[in-house]
Motif scaffolding. Sequence first.
Motif, PDB file in Angstrom:
ATOM      1  N   UNK A 192       0.846  -1.190   0.000  1.00 40.06           N
ATOM      2  CA  UNK A 192       0.000   0.000   0.000  1.00 40.06           C
ATOM      3  C   UNK A 192       0.887   1.249   0.000  1.00 40.06           C
ATOM      4  N   UNK A 239       0.973   3.780   1.951  1.00 41.81           N
ATOM      5  CA  UNK A 239       1.500   4.124   3.278  1.00 41.81           C
ATOM      6  C   UNK A 239       2.677   3.202   3.642  1.00 41.81           C
ATOM      7  N   UNK A 254      -3.270  11.585  -0.512  1.00 37.66           N
ATOM      8  CA  UNK A 254      -3.406  11.180   0.893  1.00 37.66           C
ATOM      9  C   UNK A 254      -4.513  10.143   1.068  1.00 37.66           C
ATOM     10  N   UNK A 255      -5.644  10.372   0.410  1.00 36.86           N
ATOM     11  CA  UNK A 255      -6.774   9.444   0.583  1.00 36.86           C
ATOM     12  C   UNK A 255      -6.518   8.092  -0.077  1.00 36.86           C
ATOM     13  N   UNK A 256      -5.512   8.034  -0.956  1.00 32.52           N
ATOM     14  CA  UNK A 256      -5.215   6.761  -1.637  1.00 32.52           C
ATOM     15  C   UNK A 256      -4.129   5.959  -0.920  1.00 32.52           C
ATOM     16  N   UNK A 257      -3.631   6.490   0.186  1.00 28.04           N
ATOM     17  CA  UNK A 257      -2.496   5.822   0.841  1.00 28.04           C
ATOM     18  C   UNK A 257      -2.818   4.419   1.358  1.00 28.04           C
ATOM     19  N   UNK A 258      -4.095   4.175   1.634  1.00 29.52           N
ATOM     20  CA  UNK A 258      -4.469   2.841   2.117  1.00 29.52           C
ATOM     21  C   UNK A 258      -4.583   1.844   0.964  1.00 29.52           C
ATOM     22  N   UNK A 259      -4.622   2.372  -0.252  1.00 34.23           N
ATOM     23  CA  UNK A 259      -4.784   1.487  -1.425  1.00 34.23           C
ATOM     24  C   UNK A 259      -3.458   0.854  -1.831  1.00 34.23           C
ATOM     25  N   UNK A 290      -2.680   2.275  -8.462  1.00 32.59           N
ATOM     26  CA  UNK A 290      -2.365   3.677  -8.760  1.00 32.59           C
ATOM     27  C   UNK A 290      -2.144   3.890 -10.263  1.00 32.59           C
ATOM     28  N   UNK A 327      -9.399   1.950  -8.982  1.00 32.08           N
ATOM     29  CA  UNK A 327      -9.086   2.196  -7.582  1.00 32.08           C
ATOM     30  C   UNK A 327      -9.524   1.037  -6.722  1.00 32.08           C
ATOM     31  N   UNK A 386      -8.763   0.366  -0.215  1.00 33.01           N
ATOM     32  CA  UNK A 386      -7.739   0.023   0.760  1.00 33.01           C
ATOM     33  C   UNK A 386      -8.314  -0.186   2.146  1.00 33.01           C
ATOM     34  N   UNK A 416      -3.912   4.133   8.457  1.00 36.93           N
ATOM     35  CA  UNK A 416      -2.617   4.744   8.151  1.00 36.93           C
ATOM     36  C   UNK A 416      -1.770   4.626   9.409  1.00 36.93           C
TER      37      UNK A 416
END
Lengths: 239, 532
Positions: free
Chosen positions: A91, A93, A124-129, A134, B283, B286, B290
């Motif tokens: 991911x 992060x 930032x909102x895609x960091x968990x993906x 991407x 997409x 996730x 964090x």
Amino acid sequence: MLVISNVSKNYDNEKKAVDNLSLEIKQGEIIGFIGPNGAGKTTTIKMITGILAPTTGEIRINGKDINKEPVEAKRNFTFVPDHPTIFDGIRGIEYLNFIADMYDIPEAVRQERIERFTKTFQIYTALKDSISSYSHGMRQKLLISGALLPNPKLFILDEPMVGLDPQSNKMLKDIMKEHCKNGGTVFFSSHMLEVVENLCDRVAIIHKGKLIACDTLEKIKQKNDTSLEEIFLEMTKDE
Amino acid sequence: MNKIIALSKIQLKEFFSKYQSGMNIKNKELGKLLIVGLIVALLMPMYQISSLLYRSFYQAGYPELTVTYMYLSTAFIAFVSSIPLVISVFFYAKDLKLLATLPISENTIIYSKLSTIYVYTLGLSALMMGPSVFFQIYYGGRLLSILTGILAILIAPIIPILAAMLMVVLMMRFFSNKGNKNMLTIVGNIILLGFIVGIQLVMVRLQMRPEVIQEMLGKEGGLLRLVGYRFPPSIWLTNMLQGSVVDTLLFIGLNVVLLLALSIISRAFYRKALQAYNVEGSRGFGKGRLYYKRQSVGHQLIKRHIKIILHNPTFFLNTFLSLFVPLLMFGISFFTGEMTMEVFRQPAMAPFITIIYSGILATPAIIGNISATVISREGKAFWETLVLPITPQQNIRFRVLSTIVINLSASLLLGAAALLIIPANPLQIFISAALCIAITLLLATADIIVNIKRPFLNWSNPTAAVKNNLNVMISLGLRVIYGGFLFLLIRILSLSMDTTVILIAAVSLVFWIVVRSMLYGRFTKEFTNIQI
């Protein structure tokens, strides 16, 4: 900050990709590295970053030889390659934490920087993906965010604007300027001459592996009172 | 030039150039020689098997069954080999974006892509079936047999390829909807393994119930049915070679019908499967939170290398399935009744317990040669660790440690499972563990040297990084040589079994120290010179 002395790179003992290149970059400068396709830009950057060893010559980053003291030298810079090929099974992060651990960044500092850069680049909102989901541009932004995390003394980028949207392009340019204002140094290659013209303190032009010019834009223009594009085309014209 | 021929030519050229580059042999002549050697090496046993079968079936009065039997084997192997090829050629091909923009029909794209799989399996069927068809023609002596024989080899790959394609498409539709592309390959291979095991079980059970065989032999054409009852086209093919017009029509007809069916569904296949599957930038959703937790460099690097394996289905299957082969073999043997729990508890087995248990524990290290591709697995992302502030020694060490962690974890699981059936005492467990650790250290260290000498980073398909890569073969070769050396040593010294295991562990540790010093000496230099 970066001293390249008489560096050459031969492939298969024949083709000289880089030919006796010497260049010095001072702290606080933004240097644009330009040249036609196949001129030796990426090879030079690969040698600076320790990915390739030069055939001859020496490269020092903040006084440390990249080939003799690689770890000490690498602590002084971070690198964003021309193509965001990274291991994408993790991911966003996780990638940033990986980089932060490699450069020994304390938790509080990394949190503040990760949030700042990823919010700036709107990932930032895609960091968990997973990174595999991407787009090209998002990967590029993640790589840039990761490279900015250690607040490097020298920030090296190979064609950083490719794949970025106009907003991110503008943000990256602002970050590069701010980085230099805060005492950092930026060395980047690009084909976007207007970016180089507007952003850089000095411009280095490489052609067929040789450095054919390295000066401030004003000085280069004094000799030929025309645009950087015209000068570049003239200098790199094949006889 | 016809579009389909032009496109097929390009697909074939790309396929075979990738195959050759996958072998990672810089010398082209050597590469060609290796391919010829490989063909000869495969043809020889096929000739011997066919000759043996022909003699056996001739004595039973049914020489034509040689072809039936070989066709069945060919169809099965072609089906098995077509599954990864279909996945690779259709779903991991990077050229679909370009092909989709060309003014060519969906049929053309699909048939041209199938042509590469066809040529590959045709080679396979020629190698496997060729000798049996040769015997049939040579002893049959009819002109028609020559024609039908050639026709049989040419047609043989079609059914297995289309069956594999159908299976892959069905699975792909399911997993594409579930949003997990990689699960396709993993589940596909596990189903395949289950299929192979299932066939094994059916065959064993059939052998255990001779009355079924007697019943089949009693019927008209009984032996032919017995050999071919699993797959009727094999009976039609055999009869076709015998000159039966009806069976010729049935066999060729089936293939034509299947090709027509493919032509009809190709549009739907292209639109709903290929295009849907190759959508990028989708997409994910996730999970987790964090986090900003600090971890050590070693922890991060080992995690990275293990995740590279876990993330990629090819690496995952290659690593984990091979690690658990002994468990699978035990499972099958017990299920089929070939082996019982009592076997290891017999007094005659007592002296062999340590060596058997050691063998089980060391299996992951012996057959899971994952370090041989540890650098290649990173592919173009290899640059990432090169620019990090870590020494080349650290870079290498954590790669080796990743392999050791995986292998020893597998050994631990296998060891625990094996204790359910093998009555090993604490001392035997300790000696076996010592051997397992020594062998794991030695082989993980030796394997990475193979990959440093032969890094293969520019692959477009993970299958090429592992399966087509000669590193795996070289690493297996090293095991054979080392095994041969140990065998000779044991024969010369003729010690007791327990002492033998201790000796092997000690020798392996000595070798590990030597190999380790080589790795962190001259091979570290070579590692830093790997060109990206």
